[in-house]
Design an enzyme around this catalytic site. Structure first.
Site, PDB file in Angstrom:
ATOM      1  N   GLY A  47       0.853  -1.204   0.000  1.00 13.36           N
ATOM      2  CA  GLY A  47       0.000   0.000   0.000  1.00 13.36           C
ATOM      3  C   GLY A  47       0.879   1.241   0.000  1.00 13.36           C
ATOM      4  CB  SER A  49       0.933   4.124  -4.607  1.00 12.84           C
ATOM      5  OG  SER A  49      -0.314   3.549  -4.267  1.00 12.84           O
ATOM      6  N   GLY A  51      -1.118   8.203   0.714  1.00  7.56           N
ATOM      7  CA  GLY A  51      -1.454   8.254   2.137  1.00  7.56           C
ATOM      8  C   GLY A  51      -0.330   7.835   3.074  1.00  7.56           C
ATOM      9  CG  PHE A  73      -4.743  -2.753  -7.453  1.00  7.87           C
ATOM     10  CD1 PHE A  73      -4.291  -2.913  -8.751  1.00  7.87           C
ATOM     11  CD2 PHE A  73      -5.849  -3.490  -7.055  1.00  7.87           C
ATOM     12  CE1 PHE A  73      -4.914  -3.779  -9.637  1.00  7.87           C
ATOM     13  CE2 PHE A  73      -6.490  -4.352  -7.933  1.00  7.87           C
ATOM     14  CZ  PHE A  73      -6.024  -4.503  -9.217  1.00  7.87           C
ATOM     15  CE1 TYR A 235     -12.481   4.679  10.215  1.00 11.53           C
ATOM     16  CE2 TYR A 235     -11.900   3.563  12.250  1.00 11.53           C
ATOM     17  CZ  TYR A 235     -11.623   3.876  10.938  1.00 11.53           C
ATOM     18  OH  TYR A 235     -10.515   3.340  10.335  1.00 11.53           O
ATOM     19  CB  VAL A 274      -8.155  15.026   3.726  1.00  7.83           C
ATOM     20  CG1 VAL A 274      -8.857  14.977   2.373  1.00  7.83           C
ATOM     21  CG2 VAL A 274      -8.801  16.048   4.645  1.00  7.83           C
ATOM     22  CB  THR A 275      -7.066   9.351   2.585  1.00  8.70           C
ATOM     23  OG1 THR A 275      -8.072   8.656   3.318  1.00  8.70           O
ATOM     24  CG2 THR A 275      -5.871   9.612   3.471  1.00  8.70           C
TER      25      THR A 275
HETATM   26  P1  NAD Z   1      -4.900   5.320   0.857  1.00  6.63           P
HETATM   27  O1  NAD Z   1      -6.144   5.079   0.070  1.00  6.63           O
HETATM   28  O2  NAD Z   1      -4.225   6.625   0.710  1.00  6.63           O
HETATM   29  O3  NAD Z   1      -3.808   4.178   0.514  1.00  6.63           O
HETATM   30  C1  NAD Z   1      -4.182   2.866   0.214  1.00  6.63           C
HETATM   31  C2  NAD Z   1      -3.038   2.124  -0.469  1.00  6.63           C
HETATM   32  O4  NAD Z   1      -3.452   0.764  -0.678  1.00  6.63           O
HETATM   33  C3  NAD Z   1      -2.657   2.665  -1.864  1.00  6.63           C
HETATM   34  O5  NAD Z   1      -1.254   2.536  -2.003  1.00  6.63           O
HETATM   35  C4  NAD Z   1      -3.363   1.702  -2.814  1.00  6.63           C
HETATM   36  O6  NAD Z   1      -2.744   1.573  -4.088  1.00  6.63           O
HETATM   37  C5  NAD Z   1      -3.224   0.417  -2.033  1.00  6.63           C
HETATM   38  N1  NAD Z   1      -4.191  -0.624  -2.397  1.00  6.63           N
HETATM   39  C6  NAD Z   1      -5.548  -0.598  -2.280  1.00  6.63           C
HETATM   40  N2  NAD Z   1      -6.061  -1.785  -2.690  1.00  6.63           N
HETATM   41  C7  NAD Z   1      -5.014  -2.560  -3.055  1.00  6.63           C
HETATM   42  C8  NAD Z   1      -4.882  -3.883  -3.554  1.00  6.63           C
HETATM   43  N3  NAD Z   1      -5.937  -4.679  -3.745  1.00  6.63           N
HETATM   44  N4  NAD Z   1      -3.636  -4.338  -3.835  1.00  6.63           N
HETATM   45  C9  NAD Z   1      -2.539  -3.566  -3.659  1.00  6.63           C
HETATM   46  N5  NAD Z   1      -2.598  -2.307  -3.170  1.00  6.63           N
HETATM   47  C10 NAD Z   1      -3.822  -1.824  -2.878  1.00  6.63           C
HETATM   48  O7  NAD Z   1      -5.290   5.021   2.358  1.00  6.63           O
HETATM   49  P2  NAD Z   1      -4.704   5.536   3.754  1.00  6.63           P
HETATM   50  O8  NAD Z   1      -5.661   6.526   4.303  1.00  6.63           O
HETATM   51  O9  NAD Z   1      -3.249   5.847   3.677  1.00  6.63           O
HETATM   52  O10 NAD Z   1      -4.928   4.202   4.614  1.00  6.63           O
HETATM   53  C11 NAD Z   1      -3.900   3.291   4.921  1.00  6.63           C
HETATM   54  C12 NAD Z   1      -4.192   2.667   6.271  1.00  6.63           C
HETATM   55  O11 NAD Z   1      -4.192   3.694   7.269  1.00  6.63           O
HETATM   56  C13 NAD Z   1      -5.571   1.996   6.352  1.00  6.63           C
HETATM   57  O12 NAD Z   1      -5.472   0.823   7.139  1.00  6.63           O
HETATM   58  C14 NAD Z   1      -6.402   3.040   7.074  1.00  6.63           C
HETATM   59  O13 NAD Z   1      -7.504   2.482   7.756  1.00  6.63           O
HETATM   60  C15 NAD Z   1      -5.369   3.573   8.034  1.00  6.63           C
HETATM   61  N6  NAD Z   1      -5.713   4.887   8.651  1.00  6.63           N
HETATM   62  C16 NAD Z   1      -6.211   5.924   7.901  1.00  6.63           C
HETATM   63  C17 NAD Z   1      -6.553   7.128   8.535  1.00  6.63           C
HETATM   64  C18 NAD Z   1      -7.122   8.294   7.764  1.00  6.63           C
HETATM   65  O14 NAD Z   1      -7.678   9.194   8.388  1.00  6.63           O
HETATM   66  N7  NAD Z   1      -6.972   8.334   6.464  1.00  6.63           N
HETATM   67  C19 NAD Z   1      -6.347   7.277   9.913  1.00  6.63           C
HETATM   68  C20 NAD Z   1      -5.799   6.220  10.637  1.00  6.63           C
HETATM   69  C21 NAD Z   1      -5.488   5.022   9.986  1.00  6.63           C
HETATM   70 NA    NA Z   2      -1.367   4.023   2.203  1.00  6.06          NA
END
Ligand code: NAD
Ligand code: NA
Length: 397
Positions: A47, A49, A51, A73, A235, A274-275
């Site tokens: 993951g 790419s 966030g 992905f 949540y 924000v994502t």
């Molecule tokens: P994001 O959408 O920015 O990143 C998701 C990543 O997963 C990307 O690199 C994407 O290409 C990859 N991905 C998705 N499906 C895939 C697949 N099938 N195969 C390979 N790669 C795949 O999300 P984020 O907000 O950075 O979330 C990452 C983690 O952090 C999650 O577990 C989320 O719950 C957690 N989180 C997010 C927040 C928030 O506020 N955004 C807060 C705390 C924790």
């Molecule tokens: Na990520």
């Protein structure tokens, strides 16, 4: 071509290569400005790419000089059609890594599949030998189970008997409204746990370990969220919260399985940001716009890169024992969850209407961050300039 944002609901259909590149350069500069971290040397980021995962890759490489393999992905570009932002982010990251003499290779495909796991294992075996850190940062609405072929879809719903209602905001228009969500059924809960719980994380670590690709003392970290009382029904006490409970308990079972190599699994609880994923959850955008306002006023606002740089330098690799809460979790949501912050956000929440929100919330900050995710509204980028959408990722395997 000239690339402009094309919005459809909660997503943007286009992405700007130069804006994404500038975002990555800004994150790299931030990490470098904070100095060296005595951190990991060979890192796999699942993951990688966008966030928190992208921030983890950048911090590993430019904070600790680590070799990195990124799995994600993303949609590649086609003539006249832009790639998804993570594609351009990765191209920019690898360009900078190569310049700095750092190993960086990437794999684009479904991380839930056996095929992509095998491909990643082979690449590690061939190029790195072993890894000493595995970051698990997937956020996906769907998962095809690699052994059964069953396709699971996650939902964002409350759990229980009663319909949940609270305020939310459409961040494009600033209109505050009441949203009501019918609770999930048992099948929806199971589906969400299957997608966002810990099963896939454990599969990855088991397969890496069985292939002898985890170094002595290797660590693995996945990301979670808790948040305040107002977001709990959708949540932490909703379907996604069940998945996070599962992810958090998986950390213990992974740690157990890594005993013989002295390895450990952690969950880090991160701040609300924000994502693409968080913008689609009802109630959360209103909470984030109030939270941003309060944290910015107090001078303690952080984005993904500030969060992960702090995770590495002050938690994972500080040289001291890694501090955890009573449930065994690392907390970098500590500033978000501070009493003074939460008391203020709760007070503003009660007041929030269409009329008051421009004064009490940070909608402009929300919107800017949202556009930034796609490489738009980034300072210093000339959006009137003809831009090549056909950007390649140099180390794509
Ligand atoms: P994001 O959408 O920015 O990143 C998701 C990543 O997963 C990307 O690199 C994407 O290409 C990859 N991905 C998705 N499906 C895939 C697949 N099938 N195969 C390979 N790669 C795949 O999300 P984020 O907000 O950075 O979330 C990452 C983690 O952090 C999650 O577990 C989320 O719950 C957690 N989180 C997010 C927040 C928030 O506020 N955004 C807060 C705390 C924790
Ligand atoms: Na990520």
């Amino acid at each position: 071509m000239i690339i402009e944002p094309r919005m459809r609901g909660f997503i943007c259909l286009t992405a700007h290569p130069t804006g994404c590149e500038q975002n990555v350069i800004n994150q790299i500069e931030y990490v470098k400005s904070k100095g060296t971290i005595e951190g990991p040397k060979k890192v796999l980021v699942i993951g990688a790419s966008t966030g928190f995962g992208l921030a983890s890759r950048i911090t590993s490489a430019f904070g600790s000089g680590a070799a990195t393999i990124g799995v994600f992905f993303e949609k590649p570009p086609a003539p006249g059609k832009t790639a998804s932002p993570g594609w351009y982010n990765t191209a920019a990251f690898e360009k900078q890594a190569i310049k700095a003499g750092l190993y960086a290779k990437s794999i684009n495909g479904d991380a839930f599949s056996d095929e992509i796991k095998q491909k990643t294992l082979e690449l590690i075996k061939k190029d790195l030998g072993q890894v000493d850190l595995v970051i698990y940062s997937l956020a996906s609405p769907k998962r095809t189970h690699p052994k059964t072929g069953v396709v699971y879809s996650s939902v964002l719903k409350p759990i229980g008997d009663s319909i949940f209602s609270n305020k939310t905001v459409d961040f494009h228009t600033g209109i505050v409204s009441e949203v009501s969500i019918v609770p999930a059924n048992e099948e929806e809960i199971e589906n969400t746990v299957a997608v966002m719980g810990g099963e896939d994380w454990e599969m990855w670590i088991n397969e890496l370990k069985e292939a002898g690709l985890l170094a002595e003392g290797a660590e693995t970290v996945a990301y979670s969220y808790i948040g305040p009382a107002v977001t709990e029904p959708v949540y932490r006490k909703g379907t996604i919260g069940r998945a996070k409970d599962h992810l958090e308990s998986t950390a213990f079972s992974i740690t157990n399985s890594l005993k013989d190599i002295g390895g450990k699994a952690f969950v880090s609880v991160n701040k609300a940001l924000v994502t693409q994923a968080s913008s689609a959850i009802p109630v959360i955008p209103l909470y984030i716009s109030l939270l941003y306002k309060v944290m910015k006023q107090k001078g303690i606002h952080e984005g993904c890169i500030e969060q992960i740089q702090r995770l590495f330098s002050e938690r994972l690799y500080s040289g001291n024992e890694i501090p955890v809460d009573p449930e065994g979790r690392i907390r970098i949501d500590d500033w978000e969850m501070r009493d003074d912050v939460q008391t203020e956000v709760a007070r503003l929440w009660a007041e929030a209407t269409d009329e008051s929100l421009p004064l009490i919330g940070d909608l402009p900050g929300y919107k800017r961050d949202f556009l930034n995710l796609f490489g738009f509204d980034v300072a210093g980028v000339d959006y009137g300039k003809d831009t090549d959408e056909m950007v390649e990722i140099p180390g794509l395997v």
